[in-house]
Design a protein around this motif. Sequence first.
Motif, PDB file in Angstrom:
ATOM      1  N   THR A 113      -5.184 -15.241  -5.091  1.00  0.00           N
ATOM      2  CA  THR A 113      -5.096 -14.538  -3.803  1.00  0.00           C
ATOM      3  C   THR A 113      -3.646 -14.497  -3.362  1.00  0.00           C
ATOM      4  O   THR A 113      -2.859 -15.407  -3.662  1.00  0.00           O
ATOM      5  CB  THR A 113      -5.925 -15.227  -2.700  1.00  0.00           C
ATOM      6  N   ALA A 114      -3.309 -13.446  -2.646  1.00  0.00           N
ATOM      7  CA  ALA A 114      -1.989 -13.377  -2.022  1.00  0.00           C
ATOM      8  C   ALA A 114      -2.006 -14.324  -0.830  1.00  0.00           C
ATOM      9  O   ALA A 114      -3.015 -14.434  -0.133  1.00  0.00           O
ATOM     10  CB  ALA A 114      -1.686 -11.953  -1.570  1.00  0.00           C
ATOM     11  N   THR A 115      -0.911 -15.020  -0.607  1.00  0.00           N
ATOM     12  CA  THR A 115      -0.852 -15.931   0.543  1.00  0.00           C
ATOM     13  C   THR A 115      -0.805 -15.116   1.824  1.00  0.00           C
ATOM     14  O   THR A 115      -0.429 -13.948   1.818  1.00  0.00           O
ATOM     15  CB  THR A 115       0.385 -16.840   0.483  1.00  0.00           C
ATOM     16  N   GLY A 116      -1.170 -15.748   2.920  1.00  0.00           N
ATOM     17  CA  GLY A 116      -1.175 -15.057   4.204  1.00  0.00           C
ATOM     18  C   GLY A 116       0.185 -14.494   4.578  1.00  0.00           C
ATOM     19  O   GLY A 116       0.306 -13.339   4.976  1.00  0.00           O
ATOM     20  N   THR A 117       1.228 -15.298   4.428  1.00  0.00           N
ATOM     21  CA  THR A 117       2.577 -14.855   4.788  1.00  0.00           C
ATOM     22  C   THR A 117       3.013 -13.704   3.898  1.00  0.00           C
ATOM     23  O   THR A 117       3.510 -12.684   4.375  1.00  0.00           O
ATOM     24  CB  THR A 117       3.577 -16.020   4.656  1.00  0.00           C
ATOM     25  N   SER A 118       2.824 -13.866   2.610  1.00  0.00           N
ATOM     26  CA  SER A 118       3.211 -12.825   1.665  1.00  0.00           C
ATOM     27  C   SER A 118       2.407 -11.560   1.902  1.00  0.00           C
ATOM     28  O   SER A 118       2.939 -10.454   1.868  1.00  0.00           O
ATOM     29  CB  SER A 118       3.010 -13.311   0.235  1.00  0.00           C
ATOM     30  N   MET A 119       1.114 -11.724   2.154  1.00  0.00           N
ATOM     31  CA  MET A 119       0.255 -10.573   2.376  1.00  0.00           C
ATOM     32  C   MET A 119       0.699  -9.803   3.619  1.00  0.00           C
ATOM     33  O   MET A 119       0.800  -8.580   3.590  1.00  0.00           O
ATOM     34  CB  MET A 119      -1.201 -11.014   2.522  1.00  0.00           C
ATOM     35  N   ARG A 120       0.985 -10.524   4.692  1.00  0.00           N
ATOM     36  CA  ARG A 120       1.434  -9.847   5.919  1.00  0.00           C
ATOM     37  C   ARG A 120       2.743  -9.112   5.682  1.00  0.00           C
ATOM     38  O   ARG A 120       2.902  -7.981   6.120  1.00  0.00           O
ATOM     39  CB  ARG A 120       1.577 -10.864   7.051  1.00  0.00           C
TER      40      ARG A 120
END
Length: 172
Positions: A113-120
């Motif tokens: 999964t993409a991390t939350g920070t990276s995804m944002r």
Amino acid sequence: MTSELLTSTSGFWYEDSPVTAVDVLNALRRYRTAESASQRRAREALGIGENALIALRLLIDADQDGRTVNAKELAERLEITPASTSALIDRLVRSGHVERHPDPIDRRGVILTATGTSMRHALQVLEELDARSAQVTEHLPTDEMSVVVDFLEEMARVVDDVDTEDRSARRA
């Protein structure tokens, strides 16, 4: 020579010429160059390479669709070897862009999964580009949109056919 001749055409005394196939292909090349530059800027903003950006996009899309992605699927989608995929995932995990999670179905498997920070951050970069692109297309009449879509799909088919032929020739 009358002043009407000079003022009634946009090309001095030359008649306006219709857009040619070469003009269309040149515009398409300019677009591809601009898009490549935009992708490079997105990669630089995220501090990742080309395959990493594609992988991140795949993971974000999967997350938004409620799907999971493992290393095997990522390798297939990126058309890279399992070893290259493993190295790519390791880099993305070290850089904080991707996380590994146990697969609830296959105990030996790993879900990415993409991390939350990276995804944002990635979504912000990609959504900004998508929004600006949508603004350009919104003013087109539906029939013109259809022509553009048909043209681009046919161009993609031609390029894909050439790529397939090239791969077949290399194997022979």
